[in-house]
Each structure stands twice: as structure tokens, then as C-alpha cells.
Write a protein that holds these residues in place. Sequence first.
Motif, PDB file in Angstrom:
ATOM      1  N   LYS A 140       0.844  -1.210   0.000  1.00 30.59           N
ATOM      2  CA  LYS A 140       0.000   0.000   0.000  1.00 30.59           C
ATOM      3  C   LYS A 140       0.871   1.249   0.000  1.00 30.59           C
ATOM      4  O   LYS A 140       0.581   2.221  -0.707  1.00 30.59           O
ATOM      5  CB  LYS A 140      -0.919  -0.014   1.225  1.00 30.59           C
ATOM      6  N   LYS A 141       1.955   1.207   0.769  1.00 28.52           N
ATOM      7  CA  LYS A 141       2.864   2.352   0.848  1.00 28.52           C
ATOM      8  C   LYS A 141       3.527   2.608  -0.509  1.00 28.52           C
ATOM      9  O   LYS A 141       3.607   3.760  -0.959  1.00 28.52           O
ATOM     10  CB  LYS A 141       3.924   2.102   1.922  1.00 28.52           C
ATOM     11  N   SER A 142       3.977   1.556  -1.183  1.00 26.96           N
ATOM     12  CA  SER A 142       4.637   1.755  -2.486  1.00 26.96           C
ATOM     13  C   SER A 142       3.622   2.217  -3.540  1.00 26.96           C
ATOM     14  O   SER A 142       3.928   3.056  -4.383  1.00 26.96           O
ATOM     15  CB  SER A 142       5.375   0.490  -2.945  1.00 26.96           C
ATOM     16  N   VAL A 196       6.880   6.118 -17.413  1.00 25.97           N
ATOM     17  CA  VAL A 196       6.965   5.234 -16.243  1.00 25.97           C
ATOM     18  C   VAL A 196       8.331   5.385 -15.569  1.00 25.97           C
ATOM     19  O   VAL A 196       8.426   5.392 -14.343  1.00 25.97           O
ATOM     20  CB  VAL A 196       6.687   3.764 -16.649  1.00 25.97           C
ATOM     21  N   ASP A 197       9.395   5.558 -16.375  1.00 27.04           N
ATOM     22  CA  ASP A 197      10.750   5.693 -15.805  1.00 27.04           C
ATOM     23  C   ASP A 197      10.847   6.879 -14.844  1.00 27.04           C
ATOM     24  O   ASP A 197      11.365   6.744 -13.738  1.00 27.04           O
ATOM     25  CB  ASP A 197      11.792   5.875 -16.925  1.00 27.04           C
ATOM     26  N   ILE A 198      10.360   8.052 -15.282  1.00 29.56           N
ATOM     27  CA  ILE A 198      10.482   9.249 -14.439  1.00 29.56           C
ATOM     28  C   ILE A 198       9.575   9.161 -13.212  1.00 29.56           C
ATOM     29  O   ILE A 198       9.921   9.639 -12.131  1.00 29.56           O
ATOM     30  CB  ILE A 198      10.253  10.547 -15.247  1.00 29.56           C
ATOM     31  N   GLY A 232       9.463  -2.674 -11.854  1.00 29.31           N
ATOM     32  CA  GLY A 232       8.768  -3.883 -11.414  1.00 29.31           C
ATOM     33  C   GLY A 232       7.695  -3.551 -10.390  1.00 29.31           C
ATOM     34  O   GLY A 232       6.584  -4.106 -10.430  1.00 29.31           O
ATOM     35  N   ALA A 233       8.012  -2.632  -9.478  1.00 28.11           N
ATOM     36  CA  ALA A 233       7.031  -2.196  -8.475  1.00 28.11           C
ATOM     37  C   ALA A 233       5.870  -1.494  -9.161  1.00 28.11           C
ATOM     38  O   ALA A 233       4.704  -1.696  -8.796  1.00 28.11           O
ATOM     39  CB  ALA A 233       7.687  -1.266  -7.454  1.00 28.11           C
ATOM     40  N   PHE A 234       6.194  -0.676 -10.169  1.00 23.17           N
ATOM     41  CA  PHE A 234       5.132   0.031 -10.899  1.00 23.17           C
ATOM     42  C   PHE A 234       4.155  -0.967 -11.511  1.00 23.17           C
ATOM     43  O   PHE A 234       2.950  -0.888 -11.306  1.00 23.17           O
ATOM     44  CB  PHE A 234       5.731   0.920 -11.999  1.00 23.17           C
ATOM     45  N   HIS A 250       3.684  -4.013 -10.860  1.00 23.41           N
ATOM     46  CA  HIS A 250       3.008  -4.845  -9.856  1.00 23.41           C
ATOM     47  C   HIS A 250       1.670  -4.202  -9.466  1.00 23.41           C
ATOM     48  O   HIS A 250       0.683  -4.897  -9.231  1.00 23.41           O
ATOM     49  CB  HIS A 250       3.889  -5.020  -8.610  1.00 23.41           C
ATOM     50  N   HIS A 251       1.647  -2.882  -9.428  1.00 25.02           N
ATOM     51  CA  HIS A 251       0.452  -2.150  -8.987  1.00 25.02           C
ATOM     52  C   HIS A 251      -0.433  -1.659 -10.130  1.00 25.02           C
ATOM     53  O   HIS A 251      -1.650  -1.574  -9.984  1.00 25.02           O
ATOM     54  CB  HIS A 251       0.865  -0.951  -8.120  1.00 25.02           C
ATOM     55  N   PHE A 252       0.187  -1.296 -11.266  1.00 26.08           N
ATOM     56  CA  PHE A 252      -0.567  -0.694 -12.372  1.00 26.08           C
ATOM     57  C   PHE A 252      -0.152  -1.323 -13.696  1.00 26.08           C
ATOM     58  O   PHE A 252       1.034  -1.527 -13.941  1.00 26.08           O
ATOM     59  CB  PHE A 252      -0.319   0.820 -12.424  1.00 26.08           C
ATOM     60  N   SER A 253      -1.132  -1.555 -14.563  1.00 27.63           N
ATOM     61  CA  SER A 253      -0.816  -2.152 -15.864  1.00 27.63           C
ATOM     62  C   SER A 253      -0.308  -1.113 -16.856  1.00 27.63           C
ATOM     63  O   SER A 253       0.329  -1.451 -17.844  1.00 27.63           O
ATOM     64  CB  SER A 253      -2.045  -2.861 -16.435  1.00 27.63           C
ATOM     65  N   SER A 254      -0.619   0.172 -16.583  1.00 25.96           N
ATOM     66  CA  SER A 254      -0.209   1.244 -17.501  1.00 25.96           C
ATOM     67  C   SER A 254      -0.231   2.587 -16.774  1.00 25.96           C
ATOM     68  O   SER A 254      -0.785   2.709 -15.674  1.00 25.96           O
ATOM     69  CB  SER A 254      -1.163   1.309 -18.700  1.00 25.96           C
ATOM     70  N   LYS A 255       0.339   3.572 -17.438  1.00 25.26           N
ATOM     71  CA  LYS A 255       0.322   4.937 -16.909  1.00 25.26           C
ATOM     72  C   LYS A 255      -1.116   5.450 -16.835  1.00 25.26           C
ATOM     73  O   LYS A 255      -1.487   6.151 -15.890  1.00 25.26           O
ATOM     74  CB  LYS A 255       1.183   5.820 -17.814  1.00 25.26           C
ATOM     75  N   GLN A 256      -1.938   5.082 -17.813  1.00 26.13           N
ATOM     76  CA  GLN A 256      -3.335   5.526 -17.813  1.00 26.13           C
ATOM     77  C   GLN A 256      -4.091   4.938 -16.621  1.00 26.13           C
ATOM     78  O   GLN A 256      -4.896   5.623 -15.997  1.00 26.13           O
ATOM     79  CB  GLN A 256      -4.025   5.133 -19.122  1.00 26.13           C
TER      80      GLN A 256
END
Length: 197
Positions: A8-10, A32-34, A44-46, A48-54
Motif C-alpha cells: 500500500k505504501k509503495s 513510467v521511468d520518471i 517492477g514495483a510500478f 506490480h500495482h498498475f498495468s499502464s500509466k493511464q
Amino acid sequence: MNLKEKGKKSRNKLIEAAEICFTKYGLDASGVDIICKTAGLSKGAFYHHFSSKQELFLEMLNQWLKKIDEYISSAKKESSNMMELFMNIAKAKSIFQDASSKLPIFIELWVRASRDENLRKITIGSFYKYLEVFKNLIEGGMEKKIIRKLSPDTASRMIIAIAVGFVMQGMLDPHGTNWDKVAKESPMILLEGMIRK
């Protein structure tokens, strides 16, 4: 800290970082990088939580709308009539300040949604939800003979247009007037036009 709390924190760090990046660079320039670099997390953390920036962006929108829902629910409980409710909603200074800080992001979303049918369907849902809230209030006021006979749909759209307009003006000209005073006075001016005399 257990695994669930850590997750939840990440997730929250990514949302906060995305808000910073989207506001500073815009949606297209915030990859996603920035976002990950700003959050201090891996790609990988990104993913894990979201499939895309949208998807991340839509989660930001949902969290903001939840705050508005909570405020409106609270205002309803604290109001004994429709006049008080409008006045209590107008006192939502933190909501309007929060909206002002996110407005550039949401303007980009609205422009994208005008060209992307799937995104439009997602974003228009929240608009219709608040439109329905105000329509119900106005219809209730008409039934109690507090509000003169008028189109609840037109009046509700006008209320939302005024609220969005104030947020935009406040963002573009934050020192142009006393926005707290405007927020307190405008519901009375609006209601005076709707009240049965």
C-alpha cells in the motif's frame, strides 16, 4: 511493516510521484521511468500495482473523487435543508484547493477523453454522478416548494459549470480576488435565482 502495508505504501508513493510528474511535465512527457525515479521505486514495483500509466492516472482521479464523495456525504449529514447543504459544500476549501492543484492534469485528461471513446466513457461517469446528486437536491427542493419550477438538469449543469469555472479562475488568478469569499457568496446568489418567492 507487513507485506500488505508495504504494498500500500509503495502504491501511494507511485500515485504521489505521478501527480508531481504529471503536474510538472504533463501526461505525455511523464513516462513510467520518471515516475518510478521520483517515487524511488523500480519499474517492477510500478507494474506490480498498475498495468499502464493511464491506469495509474485513473486511480489518481478515483482517489480525488472519493474525497469529494466523502465531503458531500458529510455535508449532507450536517445540513438540515438544501440551503445549508449548498452552503456547506461551498465551504469545501480543501477540495477546491486540491482541485486547483490537479486541474492541469484533468484538463489534459478531458482533452484526451474527447478523442478516446473508452476514456470518455470512464471519465463521463463521474460527471453524471455529480449531476445526479444536484438534480436530486433540486427536485427535492421543488417537491417541498422551496425551489421554483425549473429544469433540474439545466440547473445542475449550471452548478457544476460554475464550480469548475471557479476552480479554473482560482488556478489562473490565485490572488485576483478573495476566493473564500466568492465560494461563500456564490451559492446564495445562485440559490436566490432558484428559490420560490
